[in-house]
Enzyme design. Sequence first.
Site, PDB file in Angstrom:
ATOM      1  N   ASP A 160       7.734  -8.005   7.311  1.00 45.52           N
ATOM      2  CA  ASP A 160       8.218  -6.631   7.231  1.00 45.52           C
ATOM      3  C   ASP A 160       8.322  -6.023   8.625  1.00 45.52           C
ATOM      4  O   ASP A 160       8.695  -6.718   9.570  1.00 45.52           O
ATOM      5  CB  ASP A 160       7.239  -5.827   6.345  1.00 45.52           C
ATOM      6  CG  ASP A 160       7.935  -4.752   5.537  1.00 45.52           C
ATOM      7  OD1 ASP A 160       8.409  -3.789   6.143  1.00 45.52           O
ATOM      8  OD2 ASP A 160       8.000  -4.884   4.299  1.00 45.52           O
TER       9      ASP A 160
ATOM     10  N   HIS B 143       7.113   1.136   7.156  1.00 42.42           N
ATOM     11  CA  HIS B 143       7.311   0.510   5.852  1.00 42.42           C
ATOM     12  C   HIS B 143       6.287  -0.590   5.568  1.00 42.42           C
ATOM     13  O   HIS B 143       5.751  -0.701   4.462  1.00 42.42           O
ATOM     14  CB  HIS B 143       8.732  -0.046   5.804  1.00 42.42           C
ATOM     15  CG  HIS B 143       9.126  -0.668   4.510  1.00 42.42           C
ATOM     16  ND1 HIS B 143       9.027  -2.023   4.263  1.00 42.42           N
ATOM     17  CD2 HIS B 143       9.636  -0.127   3.390  1.00 42.42           C
ATOM     18  CE1 HIS B 143       9.462  -2.287   3.053  1.00 42.42           C
ATOM     19  NE2 HIS B 143       9.835  -1.158   2.490  1.00 42.42           N
TER      20      HIS B 143
ATOM     21  N   SER C 264      11.355  -1.923  -2.783  1.00 40.79           N
ATOM     22  CA  SER C 264      10.391  -2.309  -1.752  1.00 40.79           C
ATOM     23  C   SER C 264       8.966  -2.082  -2.207  1.00 40.79           C
ATOM     24  O   SER C 264       8.046  -2.725  -1.735  1.00 40.79           O
ATOM     25  CB  SER C 264      10.632  -1.513  -0.471  1.00 40.79           C
ATOM     26  OG  SER C 264      11.512  -2.165   0.382  1.00 40.79           O
TER      27      SER C 264
END
Length: 743
Positions: free
Chosen positions: A394, A457, A657
């Site tokens: 990520d 994120h 996600s």
Amino acid sequence: MRFKFAAAATALAVALGLLTAQPAQAQLVQTPNAESSLNATGFIVKYKSGVSPIAPNGEPTGENFAGVDLENSRDLGGHFKAVDFAQDLSDAEANQAEARLEADPRVESVEFDRFVETANVPSEPIASTILNKSNFIENNLIIKDAIRRASVSSVTASDAWLSDYTERVKVAWAKPTVRYSGTIIGYRVQMYVSGTWKTLKSQTTASTRSYTTSTSYLKAGTAARFRVAALTKVSGKVYSGYYGYAEVVPTTKPQLQQVLSVQNDLNSVSVSWTPYTSAFDKGGLDVSYLVTVTKPDSSQVPCVAASPELSSCSVTDLVVGTTYKVVLSISNARGSVTLTKNILYTSSNAATASANPDYTKQWFLNASQTYSAKVSTAWARETGLESIVVAVVDTGYTVHPDIDSSRILPGYDLISSPSSANDNSCTPSIFTLTCDSRDSNALDSGDYVGNSPSSWHGTHVMGIIGASDNQLGVMGIAPHVKLLPVRVLGAEGGSVSDIVAGINWALGRTVDGTTRNQNPANVINLSIGGDSNNCDSATEEALGYAKSHGVTVVTAAGNDNGDSTLGHLPYASLSYPGNCYPTINVGASGPNGRPAFYSNFSNAGTVQSGGQPFGVDVSAPGGDYCQGGSSAQIYSTLNDGATSPGNPIYRYEIGTSMASPVVAGIVALLYSAKKRQNPSFVFDDTFVTSVYRAIIDTASPFASITPLNCPSTGKSSITNGADYGGYGSGIVNAGAALTAILQ
């Protein structure tokens, strides 16, 4: 796993605290749904065996063939390399360069490397052939009225079992006593098999009164029917008499079937078995079961059944760190067979979810919520082993007190573009021919672009999977597993080549120019997405390697449903890397049990090379403010920095996600439970398939199909996807999946 029907485009989710908030769109340059060279940054190249990726002149091999300047050759693992264009090319120029490079005899394959977006959102035995018989027996017989055929009487059949698994029957008879013509020359013995009589003995001697057989036609527990006829000889001709009949059920000792299950169950070891139901497995007789549990010193410990009729018992007063030997004996009158399993007792403390103050915001974990992932049910049996490693490929991670640093393994930053990395790790100069910002620091330095703040994120995803059970904030699905951060996404997203390198590095494969990962992942989460109508060979090679080595990869299906502003189609088959094989591809659902308004779905009309449709395998809670406002989203760890890391915080976000790490965390629990059940168990290709089946086959059904208006988006929650059929087998159920994997 995309064993099939999955596809994915995933999602970096942006916080959506207000009902009026719109799903944040991708921050990257958009790649087209149709494959072309648009937005290509270079090539992914596989050279033929023995070919160096760097030519003697120091340039990338094949540059002269390509006819354009190439630079920054780097290893991706799995024999794939990446090279960048040295200057901007038109669509036509890039396609021409690809065609020319493919013509290079040193090159095995060439594909475009691209940037992908961080899609933010808010049987029965077979009878043998008939035995040969004497010719005269096979002749047609002409029976004259004056001829009296012999009639065999007193035919009996009895079980003549001798040992182990060899069925054996004795057929006996008496000499005919009623008057008959001619002289008895012997007897014919036959058995009824599959609708016809098979001859076992064409002619015995005249004095024979019994015949014993262990023919393969016999099956323990199944009645066997026999008949016997006397053969007489009259005036040189042989005649067959009338048959006498008998029947018997042959027996053996019990078959050895794997029916024993042993598992740690909090403060006890649970022993259970599946009783035999097949007469064949029982050996044709009644069977009994006996469990013995012994310590390393051979002393026995009691296994107590809750009630006599249950096929289970429990062992208590256990010593942590002790290996117990469990033996199940299955016996009948012919003998017994034993099943043995060893288990290392390690206490898996039940999750103290309620002690984490923000757990009440994590509706997606609580089994009392009808359409949650039922994770709290699984916690009663498993919260994760420290030996299990989950890689989060990520944006990297930020330091957060709710993710214990002792559980974060040394990761890596695989971003090759200095401008995307945002970490000043590489400063080009006139003395630097290539600049690669890869390093061993997996911390997230930010992915902001212009006025768009950093998403952090990877931190949010990591918290969903493994936030600690520490009475602080939230709780992760697998709060005791180890987490491996792999940074592949930066400003404007990340390139396919870096993602491939990140997957390979997480797997522990050699990626030239990096320090090899000493903690290979068991599970990999890819909350990433980009437009692409097919998967490149480098990614599929890495994913194939993962499955063959017992690693499960989970992807997100994408957030393009109804996203007409960017001209995206809501098909999971158009979203990379979820449209690669094999992964578990995850769509998103909300607290009302409906698919989330943004989630991509399966389009069965699009198939991969093997003929299987791409799509969504299963859905998981990803949040949907159309189904309950801001609190209907996914609450997890985050950071408040606008550009560089600031203070650790918590925040709601939505997207596939968020759904993908829900499944990845549950998969980590399945790996932990299997290893706890059998510490010597080896994760392999077959186990990955069983994980896929456990996740897919036990999913809970969606809510009934009803329209759901969502003023915030100006559309209903579900716009297409063949109603709910395009969103996989249902909503993932952690408790049911855990039970399935331990069978």
